[in-house]
Design a protein around this motif. Sequence first.
Motif, PDB file in Angstrom:
ATOM      1  N   GLU A 225       2.948  11.588  -2.166  1.00  0.00           N
ATOM      2  CA  GLU A 225       2.400  12.790  -1.536  1.00  0.00           C
ATOM      3  C   GLU A 225       1.669  13.656  -2.551  1.00  0.00           C
ATOM      4  O   GLU A 225       0.588  14.184  -2.271  1.00  0.00           O
ATOM      5  N   LYS A 228      -1.562  11.774  -3.208  1.00  0.00           N
ATOM      6  CA  LYS A 228      -2.295  11.249  -2.045  1.00  0.00           C
ATOM      7  C   LYS A 228      -2.604   9.764  -2.275  1.00  0.00           C
ATOM      8  O   LYS A 228      -3.726   9.298  -2.128  1.00  0.00           O
ATOM      9  N   PRO A 230      -1.951   5.649  -1.629  1.00  0.00           N
ATOM     10  CA  PRO A 230      -1.405   4.589  -0.782  1.00  0.00           C
ATOM     11  C   PRO A 230      -0.284   3.852  -1.502  1.00  0.00           C
ATOM     12  O   PRO A 230      -0.280   3.755  -2.733  1.00  0.00           O
ATOM     13  N   TYR A 247       2.625   6.532   3.766  1.00  0.00           N
ATOM     14  CA  TYR A 247       1.549   6.085   2.873  1.00  0.00           C
ATOM     15  C   TYR A 247       1.473   4.557   2.818  1.00  0.00           C
ATOM     16  O   TYR A 247       0.762   3.982   2.005  1.00  0.00           O
ATOM     17  N   ARG A 330      -7.802  13.482   0.018  1.00  0.00           N
ATOM     18  CA  ARG A 330      -7.112  12.412   0.746  1.00  0.00           C
ATOM     19  C   ARG A 330      -8.046  11.265   1.144  1.00  0.00           C
ATOM     20  O   ARG A 330      -7.601  10.329   1.831  1.00  0.00           O
ATOM     21  N   LEU A 333      -6.780   7.665   0.313  1.00  0.00           N
ATOM     22  CA  LEU A 333      -5.583   7.349   1.082  1.00  0.00           C
ATOM     23  C   LEU A 333      -5.919   7.122   2.548  1.00  0.00           C
ATOM     24  O   LEU A 333      -5.488   6.122   3.155  1.00  0.00           O
ATOM     25  N   ASN A 573       1.088   6.274  11.204  1.00  0.00           N
ATOM     26  CA  ASN A 573       0.599   6.862   9.958  1.00  0.00           C
ATOM     27  C   ASN A 573      -0.860   7.279  10.074  1.00  0.00           C
ATOM     28  O   ASN A 573      -1.302   8.244   9.447  1.00  0.00           O
TER      29      ASN A 573
END
Length: 580
Positions: A225, A228, A230, A247, A330, A333, A573
């Motif tokens: 988090e 950001k 994956p 993620y 972001r 991601l 997600n």
Amino acid sequence: MAKQTVAEQYVDILVRAGVRRLYGVVGDSLNPVVDAVRRNAAIDWIQVRHEETAAFAAGAEAQLTGSLAACAGSCGPGHVHLVNGLYDAHRSMAPVIALASHIPSSEIGTSYFQETHPERLFQECSHYCELISHPQQMPRVLQTAVQHAIGRSGVSVVALPGDIAARPAPERAEEHALVTSRPTVRPGDAEIDRFARMVNEAERVTLFCGRGCAGAHEEVMAFAELLKAPVGHALRGKEWIQYDNPYDVGMSGLLGYGAAYEATHECDLLILLGTDFPYGAFLPADVRTVQVDVRAEHLGRRSKLDLAVWGDVRETLSCLTPKVRPKTDRRFLDRMLKKHADALEGVVKAYTRRVDKHIPIHPEFVASVLDEEAADDAIFTVDTGMCNVWAARYLSPNGRRRMIGSFTHGSMANALPQAIGAQFMDRRRQVISMSGDGGFTMLMGDFLTLVQYDLPVKVILFNNSALGMVELEMLVSGLPAHGTGYHNPDFAQIARAAGVYGERVEKPKRLRSALRAALHHRGPALLDIVTDPNALSIPPKIKAEMVTGFALSASKMVLDGGVGKMLQMARSNLRNVPRP
């Protein structure tokens, strides 16, 4: 008061080290130790039908508990039978101590009946392997073996001649406090500072996680988090990192799915967390890479590293996170989350049409229904081969379920023996062996161990009358399948003949009710499910070396197929991605 024998001292030390079961097959040179177990209320002798099963069962128990487990084999053939299961335990980093009882000490070196040289035989599948040739070596050799197994997370072997085991133990033997747990390992300040600089300088970071992330789920999610980033995983990282993961971009490797491959290749900093991922063809060669591992010897042996960090994942992230600046962009991601969802939408279509009517039954359908019907804290043991595919794609982790297999050694016949060790650890917990017909029949004799001890293991048998993964390897090599087919009996009838619950399922409409009945049966149960041997879909541009060498298909997804609840997770997600 009778003087303690070496065998009794051996058993007492195992008990002090936390061992509660000794798996094995009785035999002449082993008899003094077995008798010592019989007279010690703190430890049980678990009689199996094959020493390989003993080693697999001990390895499974050690993996599930993190504590020392033990197995034994008598001289000669008993040693050789232990080897494969010990290789698996050792490569799985399971703390196991193996007793290799030996021929009479006066006959060693004379090519005596059943003679082997265990100190040579087990050298490659252990951290410590020594022969006790005199009672005075006890208890120091065994204590050293215990500490090697626990401290280095692997196998120790002690070879003990039967005549030595029966002799009196030395007086005033030096017994010391045993190491029974591992410490946490923290990287140095210089490594943490350099790591933080690399993370702060990077724009696109990807985390790729393995089994070393056990116990670090919260820290990994917080780190993802913050960056950001994956999060992809290897197969052995699935149970620890896939659940409650907004993620998630899937799994890489031969059984991979989703966008994990793209996420690891399109970032500008790849962080390998607790993984010794062996398939270099799936890792990028031109991306800056950091690896974090508790085993220093694992660092850099699979890929070129820009920074090697020796430490536990949880401890390392606890030290690193306060030094890292939060990222607000972001876009990387979100792009990977969308790729992941799109990839799963594409592959799932092949297995969503008429699967409840297809005969022979789709194995994917079996795995999907099993995932829905299994307990939330079930332990799954998974045979090598196609069962690995179905487990990787369809079993849903939740932080309470466990999944173990021969994921590093890749042995056949592991699931049933590992289920035995798992069930002895906790008789009240649901243990499910996902067995292939090839693996099950290889060590089928130990199905009788379930019967003998009334172990409530549920054997879910994927019966396609073939070695499916080997057929795939032959197919992509341009070879006709040969030597891969089986003429199988009705395994349910065999189970019933042994006095336990057995049912055969040939029609998909009966599958759910049959699974439910087997899973809720109070004792051992076997469900023989006749599955489609042609269920696997092969991408059209695959090359021969791509499966046999674990390299890449043109689409970066070697095995195409369904993905079960992971599609739902990916869709969920994707809802977090901001809309323009």
